[in-house]
Design a protein around this motif. Sequence first.
Motif, PDB file in Angstrom:
ATOM      1  N   LEU A  90       0.613 -24.709  20.661  1.00 18.23           N
ATOM      2  CA  LEU A  90      -0.115 -25.353  21.760  1.00 18.23           C
ATOM      3  C   LEU A  90       0.633 -26.580  22.289  1.00 18.23           C
ATOM      4  O   LEU A  90       0.940 -27.510  21.547  1.00 18.23           O
ATOM      5  CB  LEU A  90      -1.506 -25.774  21.279  1.00 18.23           C
ATOM      6  N   ASP A  91       0.907 -26.569  23.588  1.00 14.95           N
ATOM      7  CA  ASP A  91       1.539 -27.700  24.273  1.00 14.95           C
ATOM      8  C   ASP A  91       0.415 -28.583  24.796  1.00 14.95           C
ATOM      9  O   ASP A  91      -0.163 -28.317  25.848  1.00 14.95           O
ATOM     10  CB  ASP A  91       2.411 -27.175  25.413  1.00 14.95           C
ATOM     11  N   LEU A  92       0.105 -29.625  24.046  1.00 16.61           N
ATOM     12  CA  LEU A  92      -1.101 -30.419  24.307  1.00 16.61           C
ATOM     13  C   LEU A  92      -0.774 -31.887  24.502  1.00 16.61           C
ATOM     14  O   LEU A  92      -0.016 -32.475  23.737  1.00 16.61           O
ATOM     15  CB  LEU A  92      -2.070 -30.263  23.123  1.00 16.61           C
ATOM     16  N   GLU A  93      -1.372 -32.472  25.539  1.00 15.71           N
ATOM     17  CA  GLU A  93      -1.268 -33.907  25.792  1.00 15.71           C
ATOM     18  C   GLU A  93      -2.675 -34.475  25.948  1.00 15.71           C
ATOM     19  O   GLU A  93      -3.467 -33.946  26.727  1.00 15.71           O
ATOM     20  CB  GLU A  93      -0.504 -34.193  27.081  1.00 15.71           C
ATOM     21  N   LEU A  94      -2.963 -35.550  25.211  1.00 22.22           N
ATOM     22  CA  LEU A  94      -4.249 -36.233  25.339  1.00 22.22           C
ATOM     23  C   LEU A  94      -4.008 -37.717  25.576  1.00 22.22           C
ATOM     24  O   LEU A  94      -3.100 -38.307  24.977  1.00 22.22           O
ATOM     25  CB  LEU A  94      -5.091 -36.091  24.064  1.00 22.22           C
ATOM     26  N   SER A  95      -4.834 -38.291  26.426  1.00 20.63           N
ATOM     27  CA  SER A  95      -4.790 -39.736  26.606  1.00 20.63           C
ATOM     28  C   SER A  95      -5.272 -40.422  25.334  1.00 20.63           C
ATOM     29  O   SER A  95      -6.229 -39.975  24.697  1.00 20.63           O
ATOM     30  CB  SER A  95      -5.692 -40.149  27.772  1.00 20.63           C
ATOM     31  N   LEU A  96      -4.603 -41.489  24.958  1.00 23.17           N
ATOM     32  CA  LEU A  96      -5.054 -42.305  23.828  1.00 23.17           C
ATOM     33  C   LEU A  96      -5.630 -43.633  24.305  1.00 23.17           C
ATOM     34  O   LEU A  96      -5.930 -44.505  23.493  1.00 23.17           O
ATOM     35  CB  LEU A  96      -3.893 -42.560  22.851  1.00 23.17           C
ATOM     36  N   SER A  97      -5.787 -43.762  25.603  1.00 25.66           N
ATOM     37  CA  SER A  97      -6.365 -44.978  26.171  1.00 25.66           C
ATOM     38  C   SER A  97      -7.859 -44.790  26.385  1.00 25.66           C
ATOM     39  O   SER A  97      -8.277 -43.796  26.984  1.00 25.66           O
ATOM     40  CB  SER A  97      -5.708 -45.315  27.502  1.00 25.66           C
ATOM     41  N   PRO A  98      -8.685 -45.736  25.939  1.00 27.90           N
ATOM     42  CA  PRO A  98     -10.125 -45.623  26.179  1.00 27.90           C
ATOM     43  C   PRO A  98     -10.483 -45.798  27.654  1.00 27.90           C
ATOM     44  O   PRO A  98     -11.593 -45.497  28.064  1.00 27.90           O
ATOM     45  CB  PRO A  98     -10.720 -46.746  25.326  1.00 27.90           C
ATOM     46  N   ASP A  99      -9.521 -46.254  28.449  1.00 28.28           N
ATOM     47  CA  ASP A  99      -9.764 -46.486  29.871  1.00 28.28           C
ATOM     48  C   ASP A  99      -9.336 -45.325  30.750  1.00 28.28           C
ATOM     49  O   ASP A  99      -9.552 -45.353  31.962  1.00 28.28           O
ATOM     50  CB  ASP A  99      -9.027 -47.750  30.332  1.00 28.28           C
ATOM     51  N   GLN A 100      -8.718 -44.321  30.158  1.00 27.14           N
ATOM     52  CA  GLN A 100      -8.238 -43.185  30.953  1.00 27.14           C
ATOM     53  C   GLN A 100      -8.402 -41.905  30.151  1.00 27.14           C
ATOM     54  O   GLN A 100      -7.912 -41.804  29.034  1.00 27.14           O
ATOM     55  CB  GLN A 100      -6.765 -43.371  31.318  1.00 27.14           C
ATOM     56  N   GLU A 101      -9.098 -40.938  30.729  1.00 20.85           N
ATOM     57  CA  GLU A 101      -9.325 -39.673  30.035  1.00 20.85           C
ATOM     58  C   GLU A 101      -8.545 -38.556  30.700  1.00 20.85           C
ATOM     59  O   GLU A 101      -8.659 -38.332  31.903  1.00 20.85           O
ATOM     60  CB  GLU A 101     -10.812 -39.308  30.037  1.00 20.85           C
ATOM     61  N   TYR A 102      -7.704 -37.884  29.941  1.00 18.07           N
ATOM     62  CA  TYR A 102      -7.087 -36.660  30.430  1.00 18.07           C
ATOM     63  C   TYR A 102      -6.705 -35.768  29.254  1.00 18.07           C
ATOM     64  O   TYR A 102      -6.395 -36.242  28.165  1.00 18.07           O
ATOM     65  CB  TYR A 102      -5.855 -36.933  31.306  1.00 18.07           C
ATOM     66  N   VAL A 103      -6.791 -34.475  29.488  1.00 18.75           N
ATOM     67  CA  VAL A 103      -6.356 -33.466  28.528  1.00 18.75           C
ATOM     68  C   VAL A 103      -5.513 -32.474  29.312  1.00 18.75           C
ATOM     69  O   VAL A 103      -5.961 -31.926  30.320  1.00 18.75           O
ATOM     70  CB  VAL A 103      -7.544 -32.730  27.876  1.00 18.75           C
ATOM     71  N   ARG A 104      -4.287 -32.244  28.861  1.00 13.32           N
ATOM     72  CA  ARG A 104      -3.384 -31.324  29.544  1.00 13.32           C
ATOM     73  C   ARG A 104      -2.870 -30.283  28.567  1.00 13.32           C
ATOM     74  O   ARG A 104      -2.488 -30.622  27.444  1.00 13.32           O
ATOM     75  CB  ARG A 104      -2.203 -32.075  30.166  1.00 13.32           C
ATOM     76  N   VAL A 105      -2.874 -29.038  29.003  1.00 13.00           N
ATOM     77  CA  VAL A 105      -2.318 -27.936  28.230  1.00 13.00           C
ATOM     78  C   VAL A 105      -1.177 -27.340  29.041  1.00 13.00           C
ATOM     79  O   VAL A 105      -1.397 -26.894  30.165  1.00 13.00           O
ATOM     80  CB  VAL A 105      -3.374 -26.870  27.917  1.00 13.00           C
ATOM     81  N   ALA A 106       0.028 -27.401  28.471  1.00 12.50           N
ATOM     82  CA  ALA A 106       1.229 -26.922  29.168  1.00 12.50           C
ATOM     83  C   ALA A 106       1.339 -27.560  30.559  1.00 12.50           C
ATOM     84  O   ALA A 106       1.710 -26.904  31.533  1.00 12.50           O
ATOM     85  CB  ALA A 106       1.225 -25.407  29.266  1.00 12.50           C
ATOM     86  N   GLY A 107       0.990 -28.846  30.632  1.00 12.17           N
ATOM     87  CA  GLY A 107       1.091 -29.588  31.877  1.00 12.17           C
ATOM     88  C   GLY A 107      -0.084 -29.431  32.818  1.00 12.17           C
ATOM     89  O   GLY A 107      -0.167 -30.136  33.826  1.00 12.17           O
ATOM     90  N   GLN A 108      -1.006 -28.530  32.521  1.00 11.57           N
ATOM     91  CA  GLN A 108      -2.169 -28.304  33.387  1.00 11.57           C
ATOM     92  C   GLN A 108      -3.328 -29.189  32.963  1.00 11.57           C
ATOM     93  O   GLN A 108      -3.683 -29.245  31.787  1.00 11.57           O
ATOM     94  CB  GLN A 108      -2.597 -26.841  33.327  1.00 11.57           C
ATOM     95  N   ASP A 109      -3.916 -29.885  33.916  1.00 16.58           N
ATOM     96  CA  ASP A 109      -5.050 -30.750  33.625  1.00 16.58           C
ATOM     97  C   ASP A 109      -6.293 -29.898  33.363  1.00 16.58           C
ATOM     98  O   ASP A 109      -6.768 -29.196  34.258  1.00 16.58           O
ATOM     99  CB  ASP A 109      -5.309 -31.700  34.804  1.00 16.58           C
ATOM    100  N   VAL A 110      -6.805 -29.958  32.132  1.00 17.58           N
ATOM    101  CA  VAL A 110      -7.995 -29.171  31.765  1.00 17.58           C
ATOM    102  C   VAL A 110      -9.132 -30.091  31.325  1.00 17.58           C
ATOM    103  O   VAL A 110     -10.052 -29.664  30.631  1.00 17.58           O
ATOM    104  CB  VAL A 110      -7.654 -28.148  30.661  1.00 17.58           C
ATOM    105  N   THR A 111      -9.064 -31.351  31.742  1.00 20.15           N
ATOM    106  CA  THR A 111     -10.047 -32.353  31.308  1.00 20.15           C
ATOM    107  C   THR A 111     -11.474 -31.890  31.561  1.00 20.15           C
ATOM    108  O   THR A 111     -12.344 -32.041  30.691  1.00 20.15           O
ATOM    109  CB  THR A 111      -9.790 -33.685  32.038  1.00 20.15           C
ATOM    110  N   ASP A 112     -11.720 -31.342  32.734  1.00 11.95           N
ATOM    111  CA  ASP A 112     -13.067 -30.871  33.070  1.00 11.95           C
ATOM    112  C   ASP A 112     -13.319 -29.458  32.541  1.00 11.95           C
ATOM    113  O   ASP A 112     -14.425 -29.131  32.100  1.00 11.95           O
ATOM    114  CB  ASP A 112     -13.277 -30.901  34.590  1.00 11.95           C
TER     115      ASP A 112
END
Length: 231
Positions: free
Chosen positions: A69-91
């Motif tokens: 899994l190519d996964l990126e998550l924000s670690l900032s409490p002020d910014q929420e994002y989740v990306r899989v293979a560069g695609q924003d899947v936050t919602d």
Amino acid sequence: MLHLGKPLVVAIDGPSGSGKSSVSREVARRLGLAYLDTGAMYRALTWHCVSHRIALDDAVAVEAASRALDLELSLSPDQEYVRVAGQDVTDDIREPAISSAVSAVATTLGARTQLVRRQQETIVRAGRRIVVEGRDITTVVAPAAEVRLLLTASEEARMARRGIQLGGSQSQEQLAVQVLHRDAKDSTVVEFQRAADGVLTVDSSHMDFEQTVMAVVHAVLDAVGGHRKNG
């Protein structure tokens, strides 16, 4: 005082609808810490499996997906994002279809082991100054955390909060699946409804959001010998 640079891992466990994510995010913000929503990792893996037509009951395939899994998550409490293979899947990962399927992935032990490893690596990458919340954080992911808490609430309070969170779009039956049924299934592989030895319980059944945040902040300050104002 909370010393900058000194390790401070705050591990928070709890059942669905207990307010873990929103409370943990705000606690991290107020204490100047990073924030990790481990549940988002399981949801992202579930989204990936569903999107790639990987059978959720195929433990070998799900574990393989967790490794790759190519996964990126924000670690900032002020910014929420989740990306899989560069695609924003936050919602996308919050959609009911993912919520109803995530337990199948979260109870796949091989995949769970892989995500726990990633979570532990994230704690180190954040300089061990982070609030980490989920279901087995106090016992498996970060058993040596400086502060370990179980955030809980009554079933009635948890279902009501999840209903508000979803904007009243779910029936009582759908809420029960998302909250109570998921907890029952996840409980087969991890204990998150009773505090382990040395873990402090915060029951927010009769607290509003601000009161719950302050209860957790006070617990952290008390645990590390920080000063706090009364009230």
